[in-house]
Design a protein around this motif. Structure first.
Motif, PDB file in Angstrom:
ATOM      1  N   GLY A 257     -11.781  22.946 -15.772  1.00  0.00           N
ATOM      2  CA  GLY A 257     -11.675  23.314 -17.176  1.00  0.00           C
ATOM      3  C   GLY A 257     -10.279  23.142 -17.727  1.00  0.00           C
ATOM      4  O   GLY A 257     -10.096  22.684 -18.859  1.00  0.00           O
ATOM      5  N   LEU A 258      -9.256  23.499 -16.927  1.00  0.00           N
ATOM      6  CA  LEU A 258      -7.883  23.328 -17.380  1.00  0.00           C
ATOM      7  C   LEU A 258      -7.563  21.860 -17.625  1.00  0.00           C
ATOM      8  O   LEU A 258      -6.908  21.508 -18.611  1.00  0.00           O
ATOM      9  CB  LEU A 258      -6.913  23.915 -16.349  1.00  0.00           C
ATOM     10  N   LYS A 259      -8.033  20.999 -16.729  1.00  0.00           N
ATOM     11  CA  LYS A 259      -7.793  19.570 -16.912  1.00  0.00           C
ATOM     12  C   LYS A 259      -8.513  19.045 -18.149  1.00  0.00           C
ATOM     13  O   LYS A 259      -7.951  18.290 -18.941  1.00  0.00           O
ATOM     14  CB  LYS A 259      -8.259  18.806 -15.671  1.00  0.00           C
ATOM     15  N   ALA A 260      -9.780  19.447 -18.302  1.00  0.00           N
ATOM     16  CA  ALA A 260     -10.559  18.983 -19.451  1.00  0.00           C
ATOM     17  C   ALA A 260      -9.955  19.488 -20.756  1.00  0.00           C
ATOM     18  O   ALA A 260      -9.825  18.737 -21.732  1.00  0.00           O
ATOM     19  CB  ALA A 260     -12.009  19.451 -19.325  1.00  0.00           C
ATOM     20  N   PHE A 261      -9.557  20.769 -20.779  1.00  0.00           N
ATOM     21  CA  PHE A 261      -8.961  21.329 -21.991  1.00  0.00           C
ATOM     22  C   PHE A 261      -7.640  20.637 -22.296  1.00  0.00           C
ATOM     23  O   PHE A 261      -7.350  20.315 -23.455  1.00  0.00           O
ATOM     24  CB  PHE A 261      -8.744  22.827 -21.835  1.00  0.00           C
ATOM     25  N   GLY A 262      -6.844  20.406 -21.253  1.00  0.00           N
ATOM     26  CA  GLY A 262      -5.556  19.758 -21.468  1.00  0.00           C
ATOM     27  C   GLY A 262      -5.688  18.377 -22.079  1.00  0.00           C
ATOM     28  O   GLY A 262      -4.954  18.022 -23.005  1.00  0.00           O
ATOM     29  N   LYS A 263      -6.639  17.608 -21.580  1.00  0.00           N
ATOM     30  CA  LYS A 263      -6.847  16.267 -22.136  1.00  0.00           C
ATOM     31  C   LYS A 263      -7.280  16.352 -23.589  1.00  0.00           C
ATOM     32  O   LYS A 263      -6.816  15.576 -24.439  1.00  0.00           O
ATOM     33  CB  LYS A 263      -7.898  15.530 -21.310  1.00  0.00           C
TER      34      LYS A 263
END
Length: 297
Positions: A257-263
């Protein structure tokens, strides 16, 4: 390609209401009308009963359009009646599909959606969310209007085209202009700061709303974002119990989720490729083990 078997003499006779000539015109255009009707129906529904209903309706409209073409055809302007007729049919069907898709979408809603689409980095689903929260009071769209505006935009022939019904979109509304609840000459730095923070919160909520339910819930719980209470990332057992899952699943959801949100965040906030690169590097560092420990702090 257009058929060349329809002679101008036949067209003239049909314009004079000759039954045999009219039948010839109808037969000559039937196949192409069917193709155009199916194409228009796919704009509304890819397949199934709704597609079939639209196709039948659009075929009828196409035949009517041929009649209209007969009444307006002028061989002094063009001798290609079939080309003229098919253009008339295509225009009528395009207008019909736009009108069907855009029910309830007014120019103001379309303009607001386009402004939020730019802020959302081109993501129409995020733009739909932002339309309901980011604009100042009086400019926000209801859930129904925002949804209708998104459908209208996605139905446009080109993603570069303005949403149907939008006008004067060369100067999109900007959230930082006359949105502080006071006259422009009374706006202070605090007003600007508060508005920027409000828009930032709306963007965070909007981005989370476009993510998978599990990942979004874990991120809300990790950072204490309403309506989920704050768990941080040291109480995974409690968060897992709240969600009815395992601590391992929570950790996996947080990482992804952190990666997806960051992108998504970088896509929607970076103003230049250079800024996007800087934010990406910062995100990568933050998501390392050392960076994750810093997040806990």
């Amino acid at each position: 390609m257009h058929s060349t078997t329809l002679e101008l003499s036949t067209v003239r006779a049909a314009q004079a209401n000759d039954l045999e000539a009219t039948t010839t015109v109808i037969e000559a255009t039937a196949s192409r009308i069917g193709v155009l009707a199916r194409k228009a129906a796919r704009r509304m529904a890819e397949s199934g009963p709704r597609h079939d209903d639209y196709r039948d309706e659009f075929e009828q409209m196409g035949r009517i359009a041929v009649w209209e073409a007969l009444t307006r055809f002028d061989e002094n302007v063009t001798t290609d009646f079939l080309g003229f007729a098919y253009t008339t049919v295509e225009t009528m069907l395009l207008n019909a599909t736009r009108a069907e898709r855009n029910q309830g979408v007014d120019a103001d809603a379309a303009k607001t959606f386009l402004s939020m689409l730019d802020r959302a980095g081109g993501d129409p689903f995020l733009a739909e969310k932002l339309c309901q929260t980011v604009p100042p009071a009086g400019r926000r769209l209801s859930a129904d209007r925002a949804h209708a505006a998104r459908l209208a935009y996605q139905g446009a022939d080109s993603l570069d085209a303005p949403a149907p019904g939008a006008e004067d979109t060369d100067e999109p509304w900007e959230p930082g202009t006359s949105t502080y609840g006071v006259p422009d000459d009374l706006v202070t730095a605090d007003d600007v700061s508060r508005e920027a923070e409000r828009v930032k919160r709306c963007l965070v909520h909007g981005l989370l709303d476009t993510m998978g339910e599990g990942q979004a819930y874990v991120l809300r719980g990790t950072f204490g974002i309403e309506p989920v209470p704050f768990y941080g990332n040291t109480a995974d057992e409690e968060l897992a119990a709240d969600m009815g899952t395992t601590a391992k699943a929570v950790r996996e959801a947080r990482s992804k989720g952190l990666k997806a949100f960051g992108k998504r965040w970088i896509t929607t906030t970076a103003q230049t490729p250079e800024e996007a690169e800087e934010l990406t590097a910062a995100m990568t560092a933050r998501l390392t083990r050392k960076g994750a420990a810093a997040c806990r702090g």
